[in-house]
Design a protein around this motif. Structure first.
Motif, mmCIF file in Angstrom:
data_model
loop_
_atom_site.group_PDB
_atom_site.id
_atom_site.type_symbol
_atom_site.label_atom_id
_atom_site.label_comp_id
_atom_site.label_asym_id
_atom_site.label_seq_id
_atom_site.Cartn_x
_atom_site.Cartn_y
_atom_site.Cartn_z
ATOM 1 N N ALA A 33 -69.606 19.653 4.371
ATOM 2 C CA ALA A 33 -68.703 20.604 5.017
ATOM 3 C C ALA A 33 -68.126 20.050 6.308
ATOM 4 O O ALA A 33 -68.804 19.354 7.073
ATOM 5 N N LEU A 34 -66.850 20.371 6.550
ATOM 6 C CA LEU A 34 -66.182 20.088 7.816
ATOM 7 C C LEU A 34 -66.346 21.277 8.754
ATOM 8 O O LEU A 34 -66.245 22.428 8.333
ATOM 9 N N PHE A 36 -64.576 23.375 11.111
ATOM 10 C CA PHE A 36 -63.194 23.666 11.499
ATOM 11 C C PHE A 36 -63.219 24.526 12.759
ATOM 12 O O PHE A 36 -63.557 25.695 12.723
ATOM 13 N N CYS A 59 -58.661 18.762 5.170
ATOM 14 C CA CYS A 59 -59.539 18.314 4.088
ATOM 15 C C CYS A 59 -59.006 17.089 3.343
ATOM 16 O O CYS A 59 -59.732 16.516 2.516
ATOM 17 N N ASP A 60 -57.755 16.708 3.595
ATOM 18 C CA ASP A 60 -57.102 15.689 2.762
ATOM 19 C C ASP A 60 -57.859 14.364 2.727
ATOM 20 O O ASP A 60 -57.950 13.719 1.676
ATOM 21 N N ILE A 62 -60.911 13.751 2.770
ATOM 22 C CA ILE A 62 -62.072 13.821 1.886
ATOM 23 C C ILE A 62 -61.641 14.040 0.440
ATOM 24 O O ILE A 62 -62.050 13.310 -0.467
ATOM 25 N N THR A 63 -60.792 15.038 0.213
ATOM 26 C CA THR A 63 -60.422 15.373 -1.165
ATOM 27 C C THR A 63 -59.580 14.278 -1.809
ATOM 28 O O THR A 63 -59.709 14.019 -3.004
ATOM 29 N N ILE A 69 -65.165 19.179 -0.690
ATOM 30 C CA ILE A 69 -65.517 19.449 0.702
ATOM 31 C C ILE A 69 -65.427 20.944 0.960
ATOM 32 O O ILE A 69 -64.601 21.640 0.373
ATOM 33 N N ASP A 70 -66.302 21.447 1.813
ATOM 34 C CA ASP A 70 -66.283 22.846 2.235
ATOM 35 C C ASP A 70 -65.863 22.931 3.697
ATOM 36 O O ASP A 70 -65.749 21.912 4.385
ATOM 37 N N ILE A 71 -65.652 24.156 4.163
ATOM 38 C CA ILE A 71 -65.323 24.419 5.559
ATOM 39 C C ILE A 71 -66.374 25.357 6.143
ATOM 40 O O ILE A 71 -66.757 26.341 5.515
ATOM 41 N N LYS A 215 -58.956 6.485 3.362
ATOM 42 C CA LYS A 215 -59.734 7.400 2.519
ATOM 43 C C LYS A 215 -60.871 6.658 1.829
ATOM 44 O O LYS A 215 -61.925 7.249 1.560
ATOM 45 N N GLU A 240 -58.034 15.900 -7.174
ATOM 46 C CA GLU A 240 -58.993 16.551 -6.289
ATOM 47 C C GLU A 240 -59.790 17.559 -7.110
ATOM 48 O O GLU A 240 -59.288 18.112 -8.089
#
Length: 271
Positions: A33-34, A36, A59-60, A62-63, A69-71, A215, A240
């Motif tokens: 998770a990021l 934010f 998220c770009d 990572i995806t 990826i989560d937030i 990336k 993605e």
């Protein structure tokens, strides 16, 4: 949709429910998770990020690299509510409360992985864990990733940690692998977990360039700290994925990643 435009999320959810019947009743899978954190709590109004468009594509990096990826948000981090995740990422943040920092360090001590990017937070966490860090202003640094070399110009955090200097090869001033190397990345063990410190704004730069090498750098780091995510895309495929679970079935929402990027410096990027 910008992450900040939360009023639109209900409409998006209703659209997806109507279109993807199989999603009904599914539950999200916990991924890395990021954090934010959109506003600087120190002054209440200023955005944390120098480039406002970063919040639209946080998220770009990572995806686009083929990992889900989560937030998570400030209020979750303040309570230590990380949802059983094993990896958290701080993307180029400039400000953090002492409460959140304490919770994140406890997360690492309990066995979690914390990836920190950007000079300010990298310096802050490095100094809190016994690694000397110093920010160099307006530096030109080049990074080696596979057969590629890509460059960053801006503020860079460098670390006095020769033991862990091999994470990413960094060259100072010249785009040449024979140039003198500096240490802009390091891994710090703390308790049962690890901190990965990247002293440059890799999220911000990727938002401008969408460089495939950048990336790949982040994918390689994530693969090293969390080698067995719930799902991932094999390298070389531009899709993605968003995994979820329904019963004993893993569901994958697959998104076409063949996007065409145009950055504000006038360069075209086709993927």
């Amino acid at each position: 949709i910008r992450m900040a435009d939360t009023q639109h999320m209900k409409a998006v959810a209703e659209f997806v429910r109507a279109r993807e019947k199989w999603c009904c009743g599914s539950k999200p899978v916990s991924n890395a998770a990021l954090l934010f954190s959109h506003y600087d709590k120190g002054c209440k109004t200023e955005a944390l990020y120098d480039l406002t468009q970063l919040s639209r594509g946080i998220c770009d990096l990572i995806t686009d690299g083929g990992r889900p990826i989560d937030i998570i948000y400030d209020y979750q981090a303040e309570n230590g509510s990380f949802g059983g995740r094993s990896t958290l990422i701080l993307p180029d943040l400039d400000f953090m409360t002492d409460v959140i920092k304490k919770q994140l360090l406890m997360f690492v001590e309990d066995g979690g992985n914390l990836i920190i990017t950007g000079p300010k937070m990298s310096e802050s966490f490095a100094n809190s864990t016994g690694v000397n860090a110093k920010i160099t202003k307006n530096a030109s640094v080049y990074f080696s990733e596979g057969d590629c070399i890509y460059g960053i110009f801006g503020d860079i955090a460098c670390f006095d940690d020769e033991e862990n200097s091999g994470l990413i090869s960094c060259y100072e001033g010249v785009m040449d692998r024979s140039a003198s190397q500096i240490n802009c990345s390091t891994v710090v063990s703390r308790g049962a977990g690890k901190l990965v410190l990247l002293g440059w704004r890799i999220f911000e730069d990727y938002n401008l360039t969408h460089s495939s090498a950048e990336k790949q750098t982040m994918r390689r780091i994530l693969d090293a700290v969390e080698p067995k995510p719930s799902a991932y895309v094999e390298k070389g495929l531009n899709v993605e994925i968003i995994p979820s679970e329904k019963g004993n079935v893993l569901l994958l929402n697959i998104i076409n990643g063949n996007e065409y990027y145009y950055d504000n410096r006038g360069s075209n990027f086709g993927e």
